[in-house]
Design a protein around this motif. Sequence first.
Motif, PDB file in Angstrom:
ATOM      1  N   UNK A   1       1.029  -1.167  -0.127  1.00  0.00           N
ATOM      2  CA  UNK A   1      -0.037  -0.049  -0.023  1.00  0.00           C
ATOM      3  C   UNK A   1       0.840   0.974   0.041  1.00  0.00           C
ATOM      4  N   UNK A   2       0.676   2.146  -1.016  1.00  0.00           N
ATOM      5  CA  UNK A   2       1.859   3.140  -1.378  1.00  0.00           C
ATOM      6  C   UNK A   2       0.979   4.451  -1.234  1.00  0.00           C
ATOM      7  N   UNK A   3       1.579   5.543  -0.525  1.00  0.00           N
ATOM      8  CA  UNK A   3       0.827   6.732  -0.735  1.00  0.00           C
ATOM      9  C   UNK A   3       0.818   7.246  -2.243  1.00  0.00           C
ATOM     10  N   UNK A   4      -0.226   8.144  -2.483  1.00  0.00           N
ATOM     11  CA  UNK A   4      -0.252   8.749  -3.892  1.00  0.00           C
ATOM     12  C   UNK A   4       0.851   9.530  -4.166  1.00  0.00           C
ATOM     13  N   UNK A   5       1.547   9.995  -3.174  1.00  0.00           N
ATOM     14  CA  UNK A   5       2.708  11.133  -3.581  1.00  0.00           C
ATOM     15  C   UNK A   5       3.967  10.206  -3.509  1.00  0.00           C
ATOM     16  N   UNK A   6       4.033   8.777  -3.401  1.00  0.00           N
ATOM     17  CA  UNK A   6       5.348   7.992  -3.202  1.00  0.00           C
ATOM     18  C   UNK A   6       6.002   8.256  -4.696  1.00  0.00           C
ATOM     19  N   UNK A   7       7.491   8.639  -4.341  1.00  0.00           N
ATOM     20  CA  UNK A   7       8.207   9.010  -5.344  1.00  0.00           C
ATOM     21  C   UNK A   7       9.453   8.146  -5.470  1.00  0.00           C
ATOM     22  N   UNK A   8       9.710   7.125  -5.953  1.00  0.00           N
ATOM     23  CA  UNK A   8      10.657   6.256  -5.836  1.00  0.00           C
ATOM     24  C   UNK A   8      12.236   7.013  -6.440  1.00  0.00           C
ATOM     25  N   UNK A   9      12.073   8.156  -6.994  1.00  0.00           N
ATOM     26  CA  UNK A   9      13.481   8.838  -7.410  1.00  0.00           C
ATOM     27  C   UNK A   9      14.015   9.391  -6.173  1.00  0.00           C
ATOM     28  N   UNK A  10      13.208   9.604  -5.141  1.00  0.00           N
ATOM     29  CA  UNK A  10      13.513  10.557  -3.898  1.00  0.00           C
ATOM     30  C   UNK A  10      14.291   9.692  -3.133  1.00  0.00           C
ATOM     31  N   UNK A  11      14.202   8.239  -3.137  1.00  0.00           N
ATOM     32  CA  UNK A  11      14.902   7.399  -2.325  1.00  0.00           C
ATOM     33  C   UNK A  11      16.259   7.534  -2.167  1.00  0.00           C
ATOM     34  N   UNK A  12      17.102   7.431  -1.183  1.00  0.00           N
ATOM     35  CA  UNK A  12      18.483   7.529  -1.081  1.00  0.00           C
ATOM     36  C   UNK A  12      19.113   6.430  -0.476  1.00  0.00           C
ATOM     37  N   UNK A  13      18.425   5.508   0.493  1.00  0.00           N
ATOM     38  CA  UNK A  13      18.963   4.743   1.547  1.00  0.00           C
ATOM     39  C   UNK A  13      17.883   3.495   1.616  1.00  0.00           C
ATOM     40  N   UNK A  14      18.966   2.415   1.643  1.00  0.00           N
ATOM     41  CA  UNK A  14      18.029   1.034   1.763  1.00  0.00           C
ATOM     42  C   UNK A  14      18.616   0.443   3.267  1.00  0.00           C
ATOM     43  N   UNK A  15      17.912   0.499   4.090  1.00  0.00           N
ATOM     44  CA  UNK A  15      18.413  -0.243   5.643  1.00  0.00           C
ATOM     45  C   UNK A  15      17.482  -1.428   5.569  1.00  0.00           C
ATOM     46  N   UNK A  16      18.165  -2.463   6.042  1.00  0.00           N
ATOM     47  CA  UNK A  16      17.613  -3.797   6.219  1.00  0.00           C
ATOM     48  C   UNK A  16      18.244  -4.545   7.648  1.00  0.00           C
ATOM     49  N   UNK A  17      17.331  -5.270   8.017  1.00  0.00           N
ATOM     50  CA  UNK A  17      17.650  -6.423   9.417  1.00  0.00           C
ATOM     51  C   UNK A  17      18.296  -7.571   8.599  1.00  0.00           C
TER      52      UNK A  17
END
Length: 298
Positions: free
Chosen positions: A80-96
């Motif tokens: 479920x994504x927000x209408x304004x979700x913009x993948x181009x703004x992603x800078x970090x991937x953090x994971x367990x």
Amino acid sequence: MSLGQIIVVLSTAPIDRGLSNTLGNLATNLGLSLKPYDQLGSIAVGNTHAQRWQVSRELAPTEREAFRKLASTLSLDLAFLAPAFNPSRLRILAMDMDSTLINIECIDEIADFAGKKAEVAAITEATMRGEIANFSESLRRRVALLNGISELVLEAVYRERLRPNPGATELLGAANAAGLHTILVSGGFTFFTQRMQRDLGFTETHANTLEIQDGKLTGVVLGDIVDASGKAMHVKNACKALGCKKTATITIGDGANDLLMMDGSGLSIAYRAKPLVKEKADAAFDRVGLDATLALIA
């Protein structure tokens, strides 16, 4: 139709064309309208097939659960994504790490060599479900049971039992190629996170250090324990260093001690996770691999 939440269906197999009607019927029963989000239809990204729809408003938790239950009966995963979700703004991937990036809980497998796996695993499970709120206390209790185990057991666990979960290698390769800052942040141990950094190319890793004396584990953790607050702090520090907000992060976890790290991120993913985590995350991957993340940010 007013701007509403985006529903993404994820599958390891091509998506049935009749799914739109099935989702539409549920939406109508919930007092919603639903339409395709774009004209692409179903897309394939690596091993994942994805299709997006948009509903008329943000979904309530009970409505999200209704869509997830329907998807589960069809062997599908949802985001479920927000209408304004913009993948181009992603800078970090953090994971367990444990049970997220990799297939095991390392501490349980270490304990197995001492015949104490059941005892340790029971504490691990209760902690990941959120039944033991104090992660630091839980970890110290479990590590104390490892006292006297040879340090050679760590290498045996890594070599014989640890495997990256499906899609992990593809996800990290694509994330690094795209220039994302990749963080492995774990309530587990540096022995394993350092090897995962070497093998998969994480930018940085944070975990706990086991004390070893005379070639044996002492049952003690050195320094501050990386608990839920510690995980969130490391993500916050990375955001500060890169000059971005937490909404520029993708976070992936499976247990209760990942929730604080995941809260407020641009995209939170529960990977084969405990019910509490799936309930709060944007996406729940129970069938698709970690590389399904790439279908959400394509």
